[in-house]
Design an enzyme around this catalytic site. Structure first.
Site, PDB file in Angstrom:
ATOM      1  CE  LYS A  22       6.141  27.542 -20.471  1.00  0.00           C
ATOM      2  NZ  LYS A  22       5.948  26.735 -19.250  1.00  0.00           N
ATOM      3  CG  ASN A  23       3.905  29.240 -17.023  1.00  0.00           C
ATOM      4  OD1 ASN A  23       4.152  28.283 -17.763  1.00  0.00           O
ATOM      5  ND2 ASN A  23       4.808  29.783 -16.228  1.00  0.00           N
ATOM      6  CB  CYS A 118      12.626  19.391 -13.881  1.00  0.00           C
ATOM      7  SG  CYS A 118      12.338  20.953 -13.103  1.00  0.00           S
ATOM      8  NE  ARG A 123       9.300  22.809 -10.888  1.00  0.00           N
ATOM      9  CZ  ARG A 123       9.036  23.398 -12.038  1.00  0.00           C
ATOM     10  NH1 ARG A 123       9.804  23.209 -13.074  1.00  0.00           N
ATOM     11  NH2 ARG A 123       7.990  24.187 -12.159  1.00  0.00           N
ATOM     12  CG  ASP A 307       9.356  31.260 -14.553  1.00  0.00           C
ATOM     13  OD1 ASP A 307      10.083  30.467 -13.937  1.00  0.00           O
ATOM     14  OD2 ASP A 307       8.199  30.978 -14.916  1.00  0.00           O
ATOM     15  NE  ARG A 399       9.430  22.105 -21.402  1.00  0.00           N
ATOM     16  CZ  ARG A 399       9.508  21.865 -20.106  1.00  0.00           C
ATOM     17  NH1 ARG A 399      10.667  21.545 -19.576  1.00  0.00           N
ATOM     18  NH2 ARG A 399       8.446  21.928 -19.330  1.00  0.00           N
TER      19      ARG A 399
HETATM   20  C1  UD1 Z   1       4.972  27.462 -11.900  1.00  0.00           C
HETATM   21  C2  UD1 Z   1       5.396  27.874 -13.296  1.00  0.00           C
HETATM   22  C3  UD1 Z   1       6.910  28.044 -13.367  1.00  0.00           C
HETATM   23  C4  UD1 Z   1       7.383  29.006 -12.273  1.00  0.00           C
HETATM   24  C5  UD1 Z   1       6.848  28.593 -10.902  1.00  0.00           C
HETATM   25  C6  UD1 Z   1       7.154  29.617  -9.827  1.00  0.00           C
HETATM   26  C7  UD1 Z   1       3.733  26.859 -14.722  1.00  0.00           C
HETATM   27  C8  UD1 Z   1       3.406  25.813 -15.714  1.00  0.00           C
HETATM   28  N1  UD1 Z   1       4.983  26.855 -14.226  1.00  0.00           N
HETATM   29  O1  UD1 Z   1       5.565  26.195 -11.629  1.00  0.00           O
HETATM   30  O2  UD1 Z   1       7.249  28.558 -14.653  1.00  0.00           O
HETATM   31  O3  UD1 Z   1       8.792  29.012 -12.224  1.00  0.00           O
HETATM   32  O4  UD1 Z   1       5.413  28.440 -10.968  1.00  0.00           O
HETATM   33  O5  UD1 Z   1       6.646  30.858 -10.177  1.00  0.00           O
HETATM   34  O6  UD1 Z   1       2.913  27.707 -14.405  1.00  0.00           O
HETATM   35  N2  UD1 Z   1       6.457  23.069  -4.095  1.00  0.00           N
HETATM   36  C9  UD1 Z   1       6.402  22.120  -3.107  1.00  0.00           C
HETATM   37  N3  UD1 Z   1       5.380  21.221  -3.120  1.00  0.00           N
HETATM   38  C10 UD1 Z   1       4.394  21.241  -4.084  1.00  0.00           C
HETATM   39  C11 UD1 Z   1       4.471  22.232  -5.087  1.00  0.00           C
HETATM   40  C12 UD1 Z   1       5.508  23.132  -5.064  1.00  0.00           C
HETATM   41  O7  UD1 Z   1       7.250  22.079  -2.219  1.00  0.00           O
HETATM   42  O8  UD1 Z   1       3.502  20.406  -4.049  1.00  0.00           O
HETATM   43  C13 UD1 Z   1       7.565  24.042  -4.091  1.00  0.00           C
HETATM   44  C14 UD1 Z   1       8.430  23.968  -5.347  1.00  0.00           C
HETATM   45  O9  UD1 Z   1       9.408  22.969  -5.259  1.00  0.00           O
HETATM   46  C15 UD1 Z   1       9.004  25.368  -5.399  1.00  0.00           C
HETATM   47  C16 UD1 Z   1       7.870  26.230  -4.853  1.00  0.00           C
HETATM   48  O10 UD1 Z   1       7.008  25.341  -4.140  1.00  0.00           O
HETATM   49  O11 UD1 Z   1      10.099  25.438  -4.536  1.00  0.00           O
HETATM   50  C17 UD1 Z   1       7.057  26.947  -5.906  1.00  0.00           C
HETATM   51  O12 UD1 Z   1       6.667  26.040  -6.917  1.00  0.00           O
HETATM   52  P1  UD1 Z   1       5.290  26.205  -7.714  1.00  0.00           P
HETATM   53  O13 UD1 Z   1       4.762  27.578  -7.500  1.00  0.00           O
HETATM   54  O14 UD1 Z   1       4.411  25.060  -7.383  1.00  0.00           O
HETATM   55  O15 UD1 Z   1       5.788  26.047  -9.204  1.00  0.00           O
HETATM   56  P2  UD1 Z   1       5.065  25.320 -10.408  1.00  0.00           P
HETATM   57  O16 UD1 Z   1       3.595  25.461 -10.273  1.00  0.00           O
HETATM   58  O17 UD1 Z   1       5.641  23.962 -10.581  1.00  0.00           O
END
Ligand code: UD1
Length: 418
Positions: A22-23, A118, A123, A307, A399
């Site tokens: 999915k990711n 969420c 996030r 995850d 999901r």
């Molecule tokens: C993706 C995955 C999710 C997984 C996560 C971490 C998808 C669709 N989802 O989510 O399943 O749990 O990676 O492996 O691929 N952060 C910030 N600012 C930003 C972006 C992120 O502070 O602009 C922080 C987040 O709050 C979190 C950390 O960075 O604490 C990692 O998040 P991120 O790797 O971005 O997760 P997602 O891409 O949302």
């Protein structure tokens, strides 16, 4: 509202075929905005994918789904594009924000709803916007929307992420491929799903190289009119069944995977006493009789994934001694703990660390799913618990887990949807 009903204590035997990731599919779908005709195979037909397809249809892409073959065809005709991602389609699935990079780089403007928080944390998307600004985008936030433009197009840049983010790396990459000149992205996430996205972009004609946590976007050759891509296997789904096999499996074979990608997870489970044999495209797991305690910290790939944290926690409730999980990625990812405690688990939380005292007997209860991975951890707890477990709010499960009940039932689990 649908619920899952589980009768626990039934040993599992059988083969489990792992679906596409999915990711990996979500950013590749967003990347299809940069292409003309795309055919994707091994697509997991789960709710998040349909939400992303609805968003792409809203933007103006033509989408055809061949459900029985797990194939999706997309066509992007530049004349009919609407560079807007509305709130109603982004709020339910944060990955919707990934259309920002490709829309901005190809059409020079985009208006994308902020996804909001969420269950597992606030996030934010500041790192996504940080990278796009470095590429020359003008960005403002108005009425809950990110309004971005680059009238003369984006320009390549050297961008070092202050912290590692999967989504920000993907969004930056999807924007940088259309920018003029070279881009170097440093301190990137290098999850296998990002490597799959890079493979897709290379097939499309972009010249990208990766060294450690650095991604070099060098330029482009002629963009292919038509490309085919097979989505990589879902390592989180595979990891979930791998943990489950150690929890209540007698003999389980997990198929259509690459064990090399699951090296960290396999080693962690081996430290807990797992009997795992890896072949080229499968893993074979025998009953784990003497589960041992372990301590882990969640980290970006190649570390232990956040995850799989909730799932491993259920296994830890059955291990002898005190196990610990430090959640280093998200600030609020222990929502499953109160529900597991209601089933009899002995878990304490201090700051970012969960301390799990085992082994404890779990008893069936009516519980509430809170997010995707927390939900599956409750299914796993239900499968080892005495009596009957009822899981509410299972739309979270839908999901991201394709055919969960039928995959489990094929291994003799007693589980049904009511
Ligand atoms: C993706 C995955 C999710 C997984 C996560 C971490 C998808 C669709 N989802 O989510 O399943 O749990 O990676 O492996 O691929 N952060 C910030 N600012 C930003 C972006 C992120 O502070 O602009 C922080 C987040 O709050 C979190 C950390 O960075 O604490 C990692 O998040 P991120 O790797 O971005 O997760 P997602 O891409 O949302």
């Amino acid at each position: 509202m649908q619920k899952l009903l589980i009768k626990g204590k039934k040993e599992l035997i059988g083969n489990i075929i792992i679906s596409g990731s999915k990711n990996a599919t979500l950013p590749i779908l967003a990347a299809s905005i940069l292409a003309n005709n795309v055919k994707l195979s091994n697509v997991p037909l789960v709710k998040d994918i349909f939400t992303m397809l609805d968003l792409l249809k809203f933007i103006g892409l033509k989408v055809k789904i061949k459900k029985n073959k797990k194939i999706i065809q997309l066509n992007c005709n530049e004349k009919n594009i609407n560079t807007l991602a509305p709130y109603k389609l982004v709020k339910t699935m944060r990955a919707g924000v990934l259309v920002l990079g490709p829309l901005l780089t190809k059409f020079k403007k985009a208006k994308v709803s902020l996804p909001g928080g969420c269950a597992i944390g606030t996030r934010p998307v500041d790192l996504h916007l940080f990278a796009l600004k470095k590429l020359g985008a003008k960005i403002k936030i108005k009425d809950g929307y990110i309004i971005a433009e680059a009238k003369k197009g984006l320009l390549g840049a050297n961008i070092k992420f202050p912290s590692i983010s999967v989504g920000a790396t993907e969004n930056a990459l999807l924007a940088a491929v259309g920018a003029k000149g070279q881009t170097i992205l440093s301190n990137c996430a290098i999850e296998p799903e990002i490597l799959d996205l890079i493979l897709f972009l290379k097939k499309l004609g972009f010249n990208i190289k990766i060294f450690g946590r650095k991604i070099y976007v060098i330029g482009k050759n002629s963009i292919k009119k038509k490309i085919n891509h097979k989505i990589i296997f879902d390592r989180i789904e595979a990891g979930t069944y791998l943990i489950l096999a150690n929890l209540i499996g007698k003999k389980i074979k997990i198929q259509k995977i690459d064990p090399k990608i699951l090296k960290y997870e396999i080693n962690t489970l081996k430290k807990m006493g797992a009997k795992i044999t890896s072949a080229k495209n499968s893993i074979f797991v025998l009953e784990n009789k003497g589960l041992k305690k372990i301590s882990i910290v969640t980290k970006p790939y190649p570390g232990f994934p956040t995850d799989l944290q909730a799932q491993l926690m259920v296994l830890m409730t059955q291990a002898k001694g005190i196990s610990k999980i430090k959640e280093n990625i998200f600030e609020n990812r222990f929502m499953h703990v109160p529900e597991l405690k209601r089933m009899g688990a002995n878990i304490k939380i201090t700051n970012k660390t969960a301390i799990i005292y085992g082994p404890t007997k779990l008893t069936g209860a009516e519980v509430m799913a809170t997010d995707l991975r927390a939900s599956v951890s409750l299914v796993m707890a239900g499968l080892i618990a005495d009596n009957r477990t009822i899981i509410n709010r299972i739309y979270h499960l839908d999901r991201g887990y394709e055919f969960l009940e039928s995959k489990l039932r094929k291994c003799d689990a007693i589980i049904r949807r009511i």
